[in-house]
Design an enzyme around this catalytic site. Structure first.
Site, PDB file in Angstrom:
ATOM      1  N   SER A  47       0.857  -1.195   0.000  1.00 52.87           N
ATOM      2  CA  SER A  47       0.000   0.000   0.000  1.00 52.87           C
ATOM      3  C   SER A  47       0.886   1.235   0.000  1.00 52.87           C
ATOM      4  CB  SER A  47      -0.929   0.000   1.210  1.00 52.87           C
ATOM      5  OG  SER A  47      -0.151  -0.013   2.397  1.00 52.87           O
ATOM      6  N   MET A  66       3.259   1.637   5.748  1.00 45.62           N
ATOM      7  CA  MET A  66       2.989   0.785   4.597  1.00 45.62           C
ATOM      8  C   MET A  66       2.600  -0.615   5.073  1.00 45.62           C
ATOM      9  SD  MET A  66       5.574   0.055   1.410  1.00 45.62           S
ATOM     10  CE  MET A  66       5.551   1.732   0.793  1.00 45.62           C
ATOM     11  N   CYS A  67       1.628  -1.211   4.397  1.00 44.34           N
ATOM     12  CA  CYS A  67       1.287  -2.593   4.697  1.00 44.34           C
ATOM     13  C   CYS A  67       1.447  -3.424   3.429  1.00 44.34           C
ATOM     14  CB  CYS A  67      -0.135  -2.707   5.254  1.00 44.34           C
ATOM     15  SG  CYS A  67      -1.460  -2.543   4.079  1.00 44.34           S
ATOM     16  N   SER A  68       1.498  -4.730   3.604  1.00 50.35           N
ATOM     17  CA  SER A  68       1.570  -5.611   2.436  1.00 50.35           C
ATOM     18  C   SER A  68       0.241  -6.338   2.304  1.00 50.35           C
ATOM     19  CB  SER A  68       2.726  -6.603   2.559  1.00 50.35           C
ATOM     20  OG  SER A  68       2.475  -7.532   3.577  1.00 50.35           O
TER      21      SER A  68
END
Length: 190
Positions: A47, A66-68
């Protein structure tokens, strides 16, 4: 008098054409991908950019990272989006089950927590690098734009593309976020 009428007619037509250009630009962001290839959309995304009209989003955006997200097929032809993100110094995982709609690259999602339904559309994609998603509430006032990236590092041109996309959608600069990378919870490779 006839020339004054012609002048006004010309100005009105020019104004209408200008308005059509603005409407066309906004509509272009909503064009559905007729050639969307779901199998190429699968895999890991990060993201890299977010924008939302949600009050929750505005309250939390400063602490976001940030995420995955791993996109995988579901048994019903839809998608499972499994996101891993940092929350209160702990890694959390959350899965969204998206149901396919009649348009390629467009899915509905019903929140099990709130019962609200949203339409999520992939509006632009380069399967090897990035995807622009637009999410709108069907039965509630919610709008979100998402920039997915295949890597944690984002080119400046993609940031600009996402910012422009968001502004066309009506988001303001202060509602657009490029979450910072974090070493926790993110894995470049599985």
């Amino acid at each position: 008098m006839a020339s004054l009428r012609s002048l006004w007619t010309g100005l009105v037509l020019l104004g209408m054409l200008g308005m059509l250009g603005v409407l066309q630009t906004a509509a272009q962001a909503q064009i559905l991908l007729s050639d969307f290839q779901q199998e190429k959309f699968m895999g890991r995304w990060f993201s890299a950019g977010l924008a939302s009209n949600s009050s929750w989003f505005r309250e939390k955006k400063a602490s976001m990272s940030m995420c995955s997200t791993v996109v995988a097929p579901s048994a019903d032809g839809g998608l499972n989006l499994t996101s891993t993100f940092l929350r209160k110094d702990q890694c959390e995982t959350w899965t969204m089950q998206l149901q396919p709609s009649e348009n390629p690259g467009s899915y509905s999602y019903q929140s099990p927590r709130w019962g609200h339904t949203s339409l999520i559309s992939v509006v632009e994609v380069n399967y090897d690098e990035y995807a622009l998603l637009d999410t709108k509430g069907i039965d509630h006032d919610f709008h979100m734009a998402t920039l997915y990236s295949r890597t944690q590092t984002l080119r400046a041109e993609l940031k600009e593309k996402f910012s422009t996309f968001c502004k066309v959608q009506g988001f303001t600069e202060d509602t657009i976020v490029f979450p910072p990378q974090t070493d926790k919870c993110l894995k470049e490779k599985e």
